[in-house]
Motif scaffolding. Structure first.
Motif, mmCIF file in Angstrom:
data_model
loop_
_atom_site.group_PDB
_atom_site.id
_atom_site.type_symbol
_atom_site.label_atom_id
_atom_site.label_comp_id
_atom_site.label_asym_id
_atom_site.label_seq_id
_atom_site.Cartn_x
_atom_site.Cartn_y
_atom_site.Cartn_z
ATOM 1 N N GLN A 12 64.042 6.032 8.452
ATOM 2 C CA GLN A 12 63.262 4.872 7.906
ATOM 3 C C GLN A 12 63.219 3.723 9.120
ATOM 4 O OE1 GLN A 12 64.615 3.868 4.066
ATOM 5 N NE2 GLN A 12 63.068 4.910 3.111
ATOM 6 N N ALA A 13 62.262 2.965 9.111
ATOM 7 C CA ALA A 13 62.138 1.863 9.867
ATOM 8 C C ALA A 13 63.591 0.905 9.557
ATOM 9 C CB ALA A 13 60.818 0.911 9.836
ATOM 10 N N LYS A 85 61.561 1.295 14.779
ATOM 11 C CA LYS A 85 60.633 0.980 14.515
ATOM 12 C C LYS A 85 59.437 2.021 14.305
ATOM 13 C CE LYS A 85 60.992 -3.481 16.788
ATOM 14 N NZ LYS A 85 60.404 -4.610 17.850
ATOM 15 N N PRO A 86 58.545 1.928 13.600
ATOM 16 C CA PRO A 86 57.551 3.194 13.394
ATOM 17 C C PRO A 86 56.954 3.544 15.042
ATOM 18 C CG PRO A 86 57.171 1.791 11.544
ATOM 19 C CD PRO A 86 58.136 1.116 12.548
ATOM 20 N N SER A 116 57.442 4.158 8.142
ATOM 21 C CA SER A 116 57.532 2.709 7.732
ATOM 22 C C SER A 116 57.764 2.391 6.216
ATOM 23 C CB SER A 116 56.141 2.280 7.968
ATOM 24 O OG SER A 116 55.074 3.004 7.227
#
Length: 116
Positions: A12-13, A85-86, A116
């Motif tokens: 996950q972000a 980050k994505p 995200s």
């Protein structure tokens, strides 16, 4: 010469992930070790590189978030990725560049997906 990258996956972000690259067949010499990545529809880009003396260079987009390191005894290179980050989603490739001829060797890549 063989390079085997591992450690990719889904995160996950804001999360962290550590990539490893074990090499074999590289005997001595002055070698830079690094990581590149290629996102869908984009060109491969340099993420980080570390020289045999430990000097490092990072892409602006990953500075202060990623840390590259190497183990010269194992001829291995690592990438610690924090605050993901994505836009960090990509296939990550480890790379070895051997001097003085500047010959590049590449691993097969490991997919990192940041949701995200």
């Amino acid at each position: 010469v063989q390079l085997q990258a591992s450690g990719g996956g889904l995160v996950q972000a804001g999360g962290s992930m550590r990539l490893s690259c074990e090499t074999s067949g590289i005997i001595g010499g002055n070698i830079d070790m690094g990581w590149h990545r290629q996102a869908p529809g984009k060109q491969r880009e340099l993420v980080a590189v570390v020289t045999v003396r430990g000097n490092t260079n990072y892409a602006d987009s990953v500075k202060a978030r990623f840390t590259i390191s190497r183990d010269n005894d194992k001829n291995a290179v690592y990438l610690q990725m924090n605050s993901l980050k994505p836009e960090d989603t990509a296939v990550y490739y480890c790379n070895v560049k051997k001097y003085p001829l500047g010959i590049n060797y590449w691993g097969k890549g490991t997919l990192v997906t940041v949701s995200s």
